[in-house]
Enzyme design. Structure first.
Site, PDB file in Angstrom:
ATOM      1  N   TYR A   1      25.428  48.530  57.432  1.00 37.43           N
ATOM      2  CA  TYR A   1      25.818  46.856  56.899  1.00 37.43           C
ATOM      3  C   TYR A   1      25.971  46.823  55.390  1.00 37.43           C
ATOM      4  CZ  TYR A   1      21.195  46.677  54.184  1.00 37.43           C
ATOM      5  OH  TYR A   1      20.260  47.060  53.279  1.00 37.43           O
TER       6      TYR A   1
ATOM      7  N   LEU B   1      20.663  54.578  47.382  1.00 38.35           N
ATOM      8  CA  LEU B   1      22.083  54.066  47.763  1.00 38.35           C
ATOM      9  C   LEU B   1      23.128  53.928  46.503  1.00 38.35           C
ATOM     10  CD1 LEU B   1      23.719  52.350  50.213  1.00 38.35           C
ATOM     11  CD2 LEU B   1      22.787  50.401  48.821  1.00 38.35           C
TER      12      LEU B   1
HETATM   13  N1  PLP Z   1      19.374  50.298  46.905  1.00 39.81           N
HETATM   14  C1  PLP Z   1      19.064  49.886  48.093  1.00 39.81           C
HETATM   15  C2  PLP Z   1      17.936  50.508  48.581  1.00 39.81           C
HETATM   16  C3  PLP Z   1      19.538  48.646  48.280  1.00 39.81           C
HETATM   17  O1  PLP Z   1      19.257  48.370  49.576  1.00 39.81           O
HETATM   18  C4  PLP Z   1      20.830  47.910  47.535  1.00 39.81           C
HETATM   19  C5  PLP Z   1      21.276  46.628  47.980  1.00 39.81           C
HETATM   20  O2  PLP Z   1      21.025  46.098  49.043  1.00 39.81           O
HETATM   21  C6  PLP Z   1      20.951  48.592  46.311  1.00 39.81           C
HETATM   22  C7  PLP Z   1      20.176  49.682  46.065  1.00 39.81           C
HETATM   23  C8  PLP Z   1      21.942  47.790  45.589  1.00 39.81           C
HETATM   24  O3  PLP Z   1      23.317  48.043  45.883  1.00 39.81           O
HETATM   25  P1  PLP Z   1      24.481  47.030  45.765  1.00 39.81           P
HETATM   26  O4  PLP Z   1      24.441  46.825  44.159  1.00 39.81           O
HETATM   27  O5  PLP Z   1      25.509  47.456  46.239  1.00 39.81           O
HETATM   28  O6  PLP Z   1      23.846  45.572  46.119  1.00 39.81           O
END
Ligand code: PLP
Length: 284
Positions: A33, A204
């Site tokens: 997603y 992530l």
């Molecule tokens: N880490 C995790 C586990 C996340 O679920 C998210 C966002 O959903 C992020 C980091 C932050 O990612 P982004 O800045 O791309 O939204």
């Protein structure tokens, strides 16, 4: 008000959008997603989210049924159809539908769905107060760099954090903070350096994280990409999280201990203001 959602090429009232019980997203969490923020009816950081989606698909061998141009057009169209001013677009793509079997089916047709959520992301009341976090063990799988829908442990962690009176969880593995349950974790040391964990399979690869590091560099805020411990975080001058809809959000307490003076920190608020100014100006 019922939303119009996108499902496999069709625009449908949300109640009419149905997916098979044999969908591998449902049976195996075999799906990925993305969440893209929307401000003023425009997409924030679309390019970064589209690139990460492609990376997740490549890692899992899932092929997007739409071309990059068509995928962007679907994002724009869902904003138009729902008259979305501020909030987010959720996109999910599963490997598709097949009789239950651990092995991937041959040539499946992926299930692609998008929906919107209206939400005030600019005027978040938590900016003024900051949030509290509880430290919990990171018990997620080991490929957190792939943005899969396996979100049960983050849900459990958020519930556990709430039961301890905290707003969110920061997850800890081998003595170091990995990230927040659904956001990237950062601290600012007493000598004013931004410290954030380096990219790896453990976290992530946050789109907001990458932009905040660029902004910090331009603003003359030194940063170090290295893992930090819970003790270092509790002893930091400031702490914050980043994500697509939280932008930069202050963390003011960790396991009940105030961070710095227990108020949102000045560098955190500066980074938030710079981030919002920059990213709303370049929204598409
Ligand atoms: N880490 C995790 C586990 C996340 O679920 C998210 C966002 O959903 C992020 C980091 C932050 O990612 P982004 O800045 O791309 O939204």
């Amino acid at each position: 008000m019922s939303r119009i959602v996108y499902l496999n090429g069709a625009w449908l009232p949300e109640a009419d959008a149905k997916v098979s019980i044999f969908d591998r997203g449902f049976l195996f969490a075999d799906a990925i997603y993305e969440v893209t923020g929307v401000v003023g009816g425009k997409l924030l950081e679309y390019e970064g989210h589209a690139a990460r989606l492609q990376r997740s698909m490549t890692e899992l061998g899932i092929t997007c049924p739409l071309s990059p141009d068509d995928l962007l057009e679907v994002h724009r169209e869902i904003v138009r159809r729902n008259a979305l001013n501020e909030g987010l677009i959720y996109l999910q793509i599963s490997r598709g539908t097949a009789d239950r079997d651990f092995a991937y089916p041959k040539d499946p047709t992926p299930t692609l769905t998008l929906f919107t959520q209206a939400k005030p992301v600019l005027d978040n009341p938590k900016v003024a107060t900051g949030i509290s976090v509880a430290l919990l063990p990171d018990q997620r799988w080991a490929r957190r760099d792939i943005k899969t829908v396996q979100l049960l442990y983050p849900s459990m962690a958020k519930m556990e954090a709430a039961s301890r009176g905290a707003d969110d969880a920061w997850l800890v593995e081998d003595g170091f903070v990995t990230e927040a349950s659904s956001a990237t974790a950062h601290i600012i040391s007493k000598d004013g350096r931004l410290i954030t964990r380096p990219l790896s399979h453990a976290i992530l690869h946050g789109i907001t994280r990458a932009s905040v590091l660029d902004i910090a560099e331009e603003a003359g805020i030194a940063f170090e990409e290295r893992a930090f411990t819970p003790d270092e975080a509790m002893d930091a001058a400031e702490a914050f999280i980043t994500s697509a809809t939280n932008f930069v959000l202050p963390v003011v307490s960790i396991d009940g201990q105030p961070v710095g003076d227990g108020k949102p920190g000045p560098l955190t608020l500066k980074l938030r203001a710079l981030y919002i100014a920059r990213k709303t100006a370049s929204a598409i």
